[in-house]
Design a protein around this motif. Sequence first.
Motif, mmCIF file in Angstrom:
data_model
loop_
_atom_site.group_PDB
_atom_site.id
_atom_site.type_symbol
_atom_site.label_atom_id
_atom_site.label_comp_id
_atom_site.label_asym_id
_atom_site.label_seq_id
_atom_site.Cartn_x
_atom_site.Cartn_y
_atom_site.Cartn_z
ATOM 1 N N VAL A 266 5.269 -4.717 -1.935
ATOM 2 C CA VAL A 266 5.405 -3.936 -0.415
ATOM 3 C C VAL A 266 6.382 -2.794 -0.769
ATOM 4 O O VAL A 266 6.030 -1.928 -0.297
ATOM 5 C CB VAL A 266 5.496 -4.954 0.599
ATOM 6 N N GLU A 267 7.553 -2.988 -1.318
ATOM 7 C CA GLU A 267 8.422 -2.104 -1.430
ATOM 8 C C GLU A 267 8.059 -0.997 -2.279
ATOM 9 O O GLU A 267 8.354 0.267 -1.706
ATOM 10 C CB GLU A 267 9.993 -2.720 -1.744
ATOM 11 N N LEU A 268 7.520 -1.122 -3.031
ATOM 12 C CA LEU A 268 6.929 -0.130 -4.278
ATOM 13 C C LEU A 268 5.872 0.699 -3.708
ATOM 14 O O LEU A 268 6.057 1.827 -3.653
ATOM 15 C CB LEU A 268 6.482 -0.764 -5.417
ATOM 16 N N PRO B 74 12.823 1.432 1.284
ATOM 17 C CA PRO B 74 12.556 1.288 -0.040
ATOM 18 C C PRO B 74 13.675 1.916 -0.975
ATOM 19 O O PRO B 74 14.020 2.928 -0.803
ATOM 20 C CB PRO B 74 11.414 2.058 -0.223
ATOM 21 N N ARG B 75 13.789 1.462 -2.081
ATOM 22 C CA ARG B 75 15.128 1.857 -3.024
ATOM 23 C C ARG B 75 14.382 2.813 -4.127
ATOM 24 O O ARG B 75 15.392 3.583 -4.836
ATOM 25 C CB ARG B 75 15.644 0.625 -3.821
ATOM 26 N N PHE B 76 13.141 3.001 -4.227
ATOM 27 C CA PHE B 76 12.652 3.644 -5.378
ATOM 28 C C PHE B 76 12.218 5.069 -4.893
ATOM 29 O O PHE B 76 11.912 5.282 -3.572
ATOM 30 C CB PHE B 76 11.591 2.921 -5.854
ATOM 31 N N ILE C 7 -2.631 4.146 -1.451
ATOM 32 C CA ILE C 7 -2.063 2.962 -2.235
ATOM 33 C C ILE C 7 -3.022 2.554 -3.329
ATOM 34 O O ILE C 7 -2.742 1.511 -3.733
ATOM 35 C CB ILE C 7 -1.364 2.112 -1.243
ATOM 36 N N GLN C 8 -4.273 3.178 -3.345
ATOM 37 C CA GLN C 8 -5.125 2.857 -4.254
ATOM 38 C C GLN C 8 -5.622 1.438 -4.210
ATOM 39 O O GLN C 8 -5.846 0.686 -5.210
ATOM 40 C CB GLN C 8 -4.738 3.266 -5.619
ATOM 41 N N ASP D 181 5.922 5.142 -1.746
ATOM 42 C CA ASP D 181 5.002 6.070 -1.745
ATOM 43 C C ASP D 181 4.495 6.684 -0.670
ATOM 44 O O ASP D 181 3.709 7.795 -0.687
ATOM 45 C CB ASP D 181 3.950 5.973 -2.766
ATOM 46 N N LEU D 182 4.778 6.116 0.552
ATOM 47 C CA LEU D 182 4.302 6.473 1.829
ATOM 48 C C LEU D 182 5.287 7.588 2.286
ATOM 49 O O LEU D 182 6.180 7.230 2.874
ATOM 50 C CB LEU D 182 4.140 5.320 2.720
#
Length: 926
Positions: free
Chosen positions: A96-98, A126-128, A151-152, A102-103
Motif C-alpha cells: 500500500v505504501e509503494l 510514503p517514504r519513496f 496502480i495497474q 505514486d499517487l
Amino acid sequence: MSAVMQPEVVIDFTLNGQPVRARSGETIWSVAQRHGIEIPHLCHKDGLSPAGNCRACMVEVDGERVLAPSCCRAPTPGMVVRSDSERAVAAQKMVVELLQSDLPETPYTRHNEVDDWAMKLGVGRPRFPSREQPAPDASHPAIAVNLDACIQCTRCLRACRDEQVNDVIGLAGRGAHARIVFDMDDAMGASTCVGCGECVQACPTGALSPAQGVALVQADRTVDSVCPYCGVGCALTYHVKDNRILHVEGRDGPANQGRLCVKGRYGFDYAHHPHRLTVPLVRREDAPKQAHATLDPARWQEVFREASWDEALTLASSGLRRIRDTQGPRALAGFGSAKGSNEEAYLFQKLVRTGFRSHNVDHCTRLCHASSVAALLEGIGSGAVSNPVRDVALAEFVLVIGANPTVNHPVAASWIKNAVRQGTTLVVADPRRTELSRHAWRTLQFRADTDVALLNAMMHVIVHEGLVDPAFIAARTVGYEDLKANVAAYSPEAMAPVCGIDAGTIREVARAYATARASMILWGMGISQHVHGTDNARCLIALALMTGQIGRPGTGLHPLRGQNNVQGASDAGLIPMMFPDYQRVTDAQARAKFEQLWGVPLDDRPGLTVVEVMDAALRGEVRGMYILGENPAMSDPDANHAREALASLEHLVVQDIFLTETAVLADVVLPASAFPEKTGSFTNTDRLVQLGRQALQPPGQARQDWLILQAMAQGLGLQWHYADIGEVYEEMRQCMPSLAGLSWARLQREGAVVHPCPDEDAPGEAVVFTDHFPTPTGRGRFVPVDIVPAHERPDADYPFVLITGRQLEHWHTGSMTRRSAVLDQLEPDPVASLHPLDLERLGVQPGGVVTLRSRRGEVALYARADDGTPPGAVFVPFCYAEAAINKLTNPALDPVGKIPEFKYCAVSVHAGGALDAPCAVLGTNV
C-alpha cells in the motif's frame, strides 16, 4: 435414469485462529469477507475475475515459504491461514505504501481506495519517491484519463475485456514501462471506446473518472432507481446535490448486475436542460399550425403564450369534451408513452376508454413489436418473452436475428458476449454485419426483406432431416402437418439465391439450432418492422415449437423490447384492441369486468392504431387528440403525412417535458415530469417489474404526469381521486392476474419482481410455458407462411434500400439524448451509413454530404463509411430532427400487427445537398 444430486463440497480450514468452512469455488479472500475479516485488496472487485497482481491481500499459510494472494488462492482441507500475522501485515503495508507513493495529490485522487487502506492499516506518508508520470488525456467527452493515478490493478482492463467484452483497454510494455493503453495506444477519445464507463466504475484511484470532475462533488443523497432508456431495465443509483444529478453509477440489479451503457451512465442531464417545459403553454390566436414549419424551442413565444394550470387544463379538457359530445367518441384518440410508468400507462388508457368512450388508444409498441406480439398471441397465447436475456448463459446455441443489441441493448449484448466466452454458439442473422458478428460462430448476412425465405429453409432442413422433437409436437402443439407440407418447397438450395446465404451454411445452422441441448432466439425490429413482420415472427415461433426449444432454462423466444417500459405499457392496456393483461375488448366477459371496475359502459369495437389514427385525422374522422410523451411527428412513417395529420386536428393536447416536433403543433402544451422526477413501476424486457424512485423535483410549474392525467380526467367528467401512485398501482393489480402476487408494498420492499407472479409468497416465474401455453387449448400453434415481398422495391429511380434504426449514443427520436451534453458531443451530426464501394461510386468521401430521396420526401446527411452495411443499402438513425429520416419511410402496414415497414423502402442517394442547421431545428447544441 435421473441424475443423482451430488452434495456440495465443503472445505474446513483455519483463518486467523478460528475454524471456517469454504464452499465450492471460494477463495481465501471471499471466505474471509463472508466471516467479517477484512483483508486489504485493490485489484480484486466483485464481478471481475481474480488477477492477484496488486499483492495487497497477501496472507501467510503455515508450512509455505512465501506469502499467498488471498484473492486467487483456494483453501485446502486443514490449511492454517493468517491475514493478521506480523509478516502478512508488513507485506500488506509495504504494498500500500509503494502504491501510495505514486499517487499524485490532486482532486481526482481525493477519494481513492489506496488511501482508504493506508488509513486502515496505519500507513503514514510514503517514504519513496514517485516515478515519472504520463500526461492527462481529456480527449473523451465522458471519461477523464489521468494515468498518473494508475496502480495497474487491471480492474479497468478486466471490466472492459471480460465483463463488457469491448476489448478496448490493454496493458502494454514490460516491467517499469508497463502501462494501460486504449486500442493501439490511442487517446481514449480516438479509440473504439463505447463510453459505457465500466472502467470508471471499476477504477479504485481516480485514474479513470467522469469528465470535468463531476464525481468529485459530494452528493447530498443517493437514490436507487432504474435506467430510463432501453428495455433491459438496468438498475442504477443517482448521486444528487441541490436538485441536480451529479453522476450515475450502476447498481446490482437482476438485469445488469452493476453494468450500464453510455446512455444509462451519461445520459441523465437532459432533465436539467434549459429547454425543459416549466409552465403550461397555449397556442396564440395569431399562430396558425404549419405542418412543415420548424421552431427553435428558445423562440416558443412566437407560437405560444404562458397560461395558468387552471386555464390550460380547462382549455385542454373542454376542447376534447366538446369534440366527443358533438362528433362522437371515435372522433378522439390518445397516444400514451412507453417511457412513462405502468401506472401512467394504466391511467392514460383508462382515461381514453372511460373519458373519450372509445378504444382509440395506442403507443409506440405499434411501431416496434406489434407484429411480434400478434404472432406470439396467436402462436403461444402470450405476447411476453419466455425467458430472460441472461438465460443466454444457460443456452448452448443462441440465434440473434434482426437485432443489433450492442447498439440498442448494450448490457444485454454483454451477457451474450459473456456466454460466447463460456462456450455458447452464437449465430447472428441480419442484413447488416454488426459488431456482435465478430463474436459469432456464423453470420448470416441475408438480403433485406428475405427473412421468411431463410427461416423457412431452416425449418425445411429440420423437418426433412428428422431433427424435430416429435414428443413435444405431439403433446404440446397443433398444426404441425400443415407447416411440414408448407416448408417442403423451401429447400436451402431453392432459397439460397433468394436470401443470399449458401445452402450448406443454412443446413449447418439449422442442425446446430435443432440439436443443441438448449437453444434460444432473440430478435428485434429487424424482424417486426416489415409488411411481413408477423410472418417473420411466426417462423421463429415455429422453429422453437418443432424442436421443443421452449419452456426450459436457456431456451425460448425473446423479442428484445426497445423502450424502457414498452412491455409494461402493453401489459397495462395501452393498445387499441386489448384491456390490461391482453384481455380483448371484443370479449363480452372481459368488457363486463372492466365496466364493473371502472363504473362506465365501454365500447365493444377495437380502436384505431397509430398509423390508422393519422389517416383518420386527414380524412376528418379524428378531430382531437391527447398525446403523452410520444413524438409521432418524428417517429411515424412518412413523417410529413403525420405532421399534416396533426396540424389538421381541431384540438391537440400534448403533455411532455420538451417542446418536441409534435408539441409545436399543439393547441395546449402541459409541462410534465422527466423520468428522475417520478416514482412508479416499470417492466423490462424480461417481464421484471422494478421500482423507479423519484430523485428530483420537477422544474418550475411542471407536474407529475399522473396528477395531470387525474386533472384531465376530472375535466372530462370522471370522478378520479387517487391519493398517490401506489393507489393507482393497486387498482391496476385488481384487473391484472399477472400482478396478483405483487403488491405495492412488496415492490417497495423488494424493488424488483418478475411477473407473472400469482402469489405473494412466490418469487415470480422467470421462465414460462414450462408445461403448457396460455392458449384456449394449452397448445402452441404452427402457422405456415409464404414469401410476401416488401410493399416498395428498388427500381431505376430509387435503387437503394433504406434501413432505419437507432445508434448507440442516441435513443428513439432524440428528444432526451440530444439534450444530454456527453451523448450529443459523441454523436452530434446526422449520418447515413453506406458501404465504402457505394460511396466510391457516388464520388463521396466519408464525412461528405449526401441527399436521400424517396417517393415521400428527402433529407441531407453526412456520409459514413460502413462495410457492415451491404452494397445497395443505406442505414440511417431516426433521432435527428434536422434530418428526420421518417419523412422518407413507407407507411405500408403489416395486415395483422398494423406495424409500418420501417426496415425497407426504396430511396435514391445523391452526392451533395443542403443540411439543416441543428440549432434552427432543435436547438440542442447550446
